[in-house]
Design an enzyme around this catalytic site. Structure first.
Site, PDB file in Angstrom:
ATOM      1  N   SER A 161      35.439  35.658  47.677  1.00 57.86           N
ATOM      2  CA  SER A 161      35.624  37.099  48.142  1.00 57.86           C
ATOM      3  C   SER A 161      34.931  38.017  47.301  1.00 57.86           C
ATOM      4  O   SER A 161      34.841  37.686  46.074  1.00 57.86           O
ATOM      5  CB  SER A 161      36.936  37.386  48.072  1.00 57.86           C
ATOM      6  OG  SER A 161      37.397  38.711  48.229  1.00 57.86           O
ATOM      7  N   TYR A 168      45.164  37.462  44.043  1.00 62.19           N
ATOM      8  CA  TYR A 168      44.049  37.045  45.076  1.00 62.19           C
ATOM      9  C   TYR A 168      42.705  37.030  44.193  1.00 62.19           C
ATOM     10  O   TYR A 168      41.964  36.107  44.189  1.00 62.19           O
ATOM     11  CB  TYR A 168      44.068  37.983  46.162  1.00 62.19           C
ATOM     12  CG  TYR A 168      42.948  37.508  47.229  1.00 62.19           C
ATOM     13  CD1 TYR A 168      42.957  36.437  48.082  1.00 62.19           C
ATOM     14  CD2 TYR A 168      41.845  38.264  47.581  1.00 62.19           C
ATOM     15  CE1 TYR A 168      42.030  35.894  49.011  1.00 62.19           C
ATOM     16  CE2 TYR A 168      40.746  37.913  48.444  1.00 62.19           C
ATOM     17  CZ  TYR A 168      41.188  36.892  48.951  1.00 62.19           C
ATOM     18  OH  TYR A 168      40.107  36.601  50.142  1.00 62.19           O
TER      19      TYR A 168
END
Length: 266
Positions: free
Chosen positions: A150, A163
């Protein structure tokens, strides 16, 4: 695609039931690779495999997609599934790791459970699958690995500490692994998407104006918008993945490629 060479190659794609993982499985099978699609959501995985098989007309053959339910947090299941895939489809040439989970919340309010689950899938899962797959690639002298991380791995995001940290760890593990196996013909890269129209992204939206707010950014949260003015489609990310596992990228390893429309201003 301007590159080929996927006929006869076997690819393992984790997190393939939906979103980016499904797009990667579809792209690789469309180019002639035999794809082992895995996901812990057995029902959605079966639906995806059925849909992709209807498109390609194949099963465990060139261009075919075969489903293997798998929880990447379980190292014994990972070892057993990789062994089964190689027994049924052949030695793995390509590994694309897309399996991931998202838990949001302020850093100091993140629960032990959320922190552990995010790292179990996003980081330990990458380790488990690489440990099962890459030794065979190295022994055969060739292979390509892509970890889909990401853009949060490279820029702070408010409310996404677990995350972002898990994805940053996955990227660095992939690069370290790439350094260790480069001399044995295995390339390891990461693709770092930004906001992409997937179920995970949509779970963050709170109304019809949410996509526009993502594109415009949020100064209060220190978040830039998307300079290209659009949210990515899963196929946009899949195209980058397919390039990196293709012979066209034969001299590229230990890189993290951002596919985020310029959102991180890199």
């Amino acid at each position: 695609m301007p590159y080929g060479g996927f006929d006869g190659r076997v690819a393992l794609v984790t997190g393939a039931a939906q979103g980016i993982g499904r797009a990667v499985a579809q792209a690789l099978s469309g180019l002639g690779a035999t794809v082992a699609a895995t996901d812990r959501a057995a029902g959605p995985l079966a639906e995806t495999v059925a849909a992709l098989t209807a498109r390609t007309g194949g099963g465990p053959a060139a261009g075919g997609v075969t489903g293997y339910p798998l929880d990447v947090t379980d190292p014994r299941a990972v070892d057993a599934t990789v062994a089964r895939v190689e027994r049924e489809l052949g030695p793995l040439d390509i590994l694309v790791q897309v399996a991931g989970v998202l838990r949001t919340g302020a850093a100091l309010e993140t629960t032990d459970r959320d922190w552990a689950e995010v790292f179990a899938v996003n980081t330990a899962g990458v380790f488990h699958v690489c440990r099962a797959v890459v030794p065979g690639m190295a022994e055969r002298g060739a292979g390509a690995v892509v970890t889909v991380a990401s853009n949060a791995a490279g820029i702070p995001r408010a409310g996404m500490s677990a995350y972002a940290a898990s994805k940053a760890a996955a990227v660095m593990f992939t690069k370290c692994l790439g350094l260790e196996v480069a001399a044995r013909g295995v390339r390891c890269n990461a693709v770092c998407p930004g906001s992409t129209d997937t179920p995970m992204q949509r779970s963050l939206w709170d109304g019809p104006s949410a996509p526009r707010r993502v594109i415009e950014g949020d100064p209060a949260a220190y978040r830039t918008g998307i300079p290209l003015g659009r949210i990515a489609e899963p196929a946009d990310v899949a195209d980058a993945v397919v390039y990196l596992v293709s012979d066209g990228a034969r001299h590229i390893t230990m890189q993290d490629v951002y596919v985020d429309g310029g959102a991180t201003l890199r």
